[in-house]
Design an enzyme around this catalytic site. Structure first.
Site, PDB file in Angstrom:
ATOM      1  N   LEU A   1      -7.875   2.754   3.165  1.00 55.03           N
ATOM      2  CA  LEU A   1      -6.553   2.209   2.848  1.00 55.03           C
ATOM      3  C   LEU A   1      -6.205   1.262   3.982  1.00 55.03           C
ATOM      4  O   LEU A   1      -6.422   1.584   5.154  1.00 55.03           O
ATOM      5  CB  LEU A   1      -5.502   3.322   2.747  1.00 55.03           C
ATOM      6  CG  LEU A   1      -5.671   4.345   1.613  1.00 55.03           C
ATOM      7  CD1 LEU A   1      -4.614   5.426   1.714  1.00 55.03           C
ATOM      8  CD2 LEU A   1      -5.611   3.668   0.245  1.00 55.03           C
ATOM      9  N   ASP A   2      -5.662   0.092   3.651  1.00 57.50           N
ATOM     10  CA  ASP A   2      -5.368  -0.853   4.728  1.00 57.50           C
ATOM     11  C   ASP A   2      -4.191  -0.355   5.569  1.00 57.50           C
ATOM     12  O   ASP A   2      -3.497   0.604   5.211  1.00 57.50           O
ATOM     13  CB  ASP A   2      -5.150  -2.266   4.184  1.00 57.50           C
ATOM     14  CG  ASP A   2      -3.906  -2.403   3.325  1.00 57.50           C
ATOM     15  OD1 ASP A   2      -2.827  -1.978   3.768  1.00 57.50           O
ATOM     16  OD2 ASP A   2      -3.994  -2.948   2.208  1.00 57.50           O
ATOM     17  N   ILE A   3      -3.948  -1.021   6.682  1.00 55.71           N
ATOM     18  CA  ILE A   3      -2.983  -0.534   7.670  1.00 55.71           C
ATOM     19  C   ILE A   3      -1.576  -0.400   7.098  1.00 55.71           C
ATOM     20  O   ILE A   3      -0.810   0.473   7.514  1.00 55.71           O
ATOM     21  CB  ILE A   3      -2.983  -1.454   8.918  1.00 55.71           C
ATOM     22  CG1 ILE A   3      -2.163  -0.819  10.065  1.00 55.71           C
ATOM     23  CG2 ILE A   3      -2.474  -2.848   8.571  1.00 55.71           C
ATOM     24  CD1 ILE A   3      -2.325  -1.541  11.387  1.00 55.71           C
TER      25      ILE A   3
END
Length: 288
Positions: free
Chosen positions: A107-109
């Protein structure tokens, strides 16, 4: 007992068997100092290197497969170590003796929600591979003009830089004005795919939360930054989904969990998350 080299490397979390086969064909793998060939069989006492780095081997029968459910907060990176010292999703996980946690996807930041970890490399790689068609569902808040045609286009398919992409399903979940919530489902985990699909229609994503992976839903009572281990029933659901055999052992109690024990467990997780946040906060934030 010898095993095929690609099977051993896949179990160690180095990639799917097909990916590992490509590594071998490219000459990136060595066994006892000699470049490996596709079809080689190895034993656990041999030294295997990938790109010059020693691969830690383990007996398939000696490991108990484990899976953690983690409620990822925004602001954490899906990497083991960050050169800039930023928080990562691995910071809060329980240590493993002679083993390591492998993230099942990323999952991206700026994305929060359900993230799975396992100590089984083969399970991780199969769950991430699109051929097994494991659904991912996200709650997404968007900013922009979303018309009926917009939704139709996103489910019919959009050509992105890395190929055709689409949502399997889009369900409206309210909102006001041009700020709307939708639940979207897809079967891939390409980099920032949900955001890029909406952006292709000139719609920006302002909030993104993964709420489901396969049939596993995010436990709303699990606090952000908290984790819990899957019992055998849910773990074996994941293994069956990708064609792996049943696991018969677990590190958890096999006794049914009572409601009051469940509440106590969640409260314990909340306290652990709060303690970790206080310990890792910057001095400047603590003074405030």
């Amino acid at each position: 007992m010898s095993e095929k080299l690609q099977k051993v490397l896949a179990r160690a979390g180095k990639g799917s068997r097909r990916e590992v086969e490509k590594f071998i064909e490219a000459g990136r793998v060595s066994v006892d100092g000699k470049v490996a060939r596709l079809g080689d069989r190895v034993e656990l006492n041999q030294q295997i290197r990938l790109d010059g780095h020693t691969v830690k081997l383990e007996d398939e029968k000696s490991r108990i497969c484990r899976v953690l459910v983690y409620h990822k907060p925004e602001g954490e990176l899906c990497t083991r170590k960050d050169p800039q010292g930023r928080r990562t999703v691995f910071d809060r996980l329980p240590p493993l003796e002679n083993d390591r946690w492998i993230a099942i996807g990323r999952l991206d930041i700026n994305t929060s929600g359900l993230l799975l970890f396992t100590n089984d490399g083969e399970l991780a790689n199969r769950l991430m591979h699109p051929s097994y068609e494991v659904e991912r569902e996200y709650a997404v808040r968007v900013f922009g003009d979303v018309t009926t045609q917009t939704l139709k286009t996103l489910t019919d398919g959009v050509e992105l830089d890395d190929g055709l992409a689409k949502f399997l399903k889009i369900v409206p979940h309210g909102g006001e004005g041009i700020n709307k919530w939708f639940n979207v489902t897809l079967m891939e985990g390409r980099n920032r795919e949900v955001r890029r699909l909406w952006q292709s229609q000139d719609v920006e994503v302002s909030r993104l939360i993964r709420v489901r992976y396969g049939d596993l839903h995010l436990n709303k009572r699990l606090p952000q930054g908290g984790w819990e281990e899957l019992p055998l029933k849910e773990l074996n659901y994941l293994r069956k989904t990708v064609g792996l055999g049943r696991e018969t052992e677990t590190k958890l109690s096999v006794m049914p969990e009572k409601r009051k024990d469940r509440r106590a467990k969640i409260n314990k997780i909340r306290k652990a998350v709060k303690k970790h946040n206080q310990r890792t906060a910057s001095p400047k934030k603590r003074r405030k």
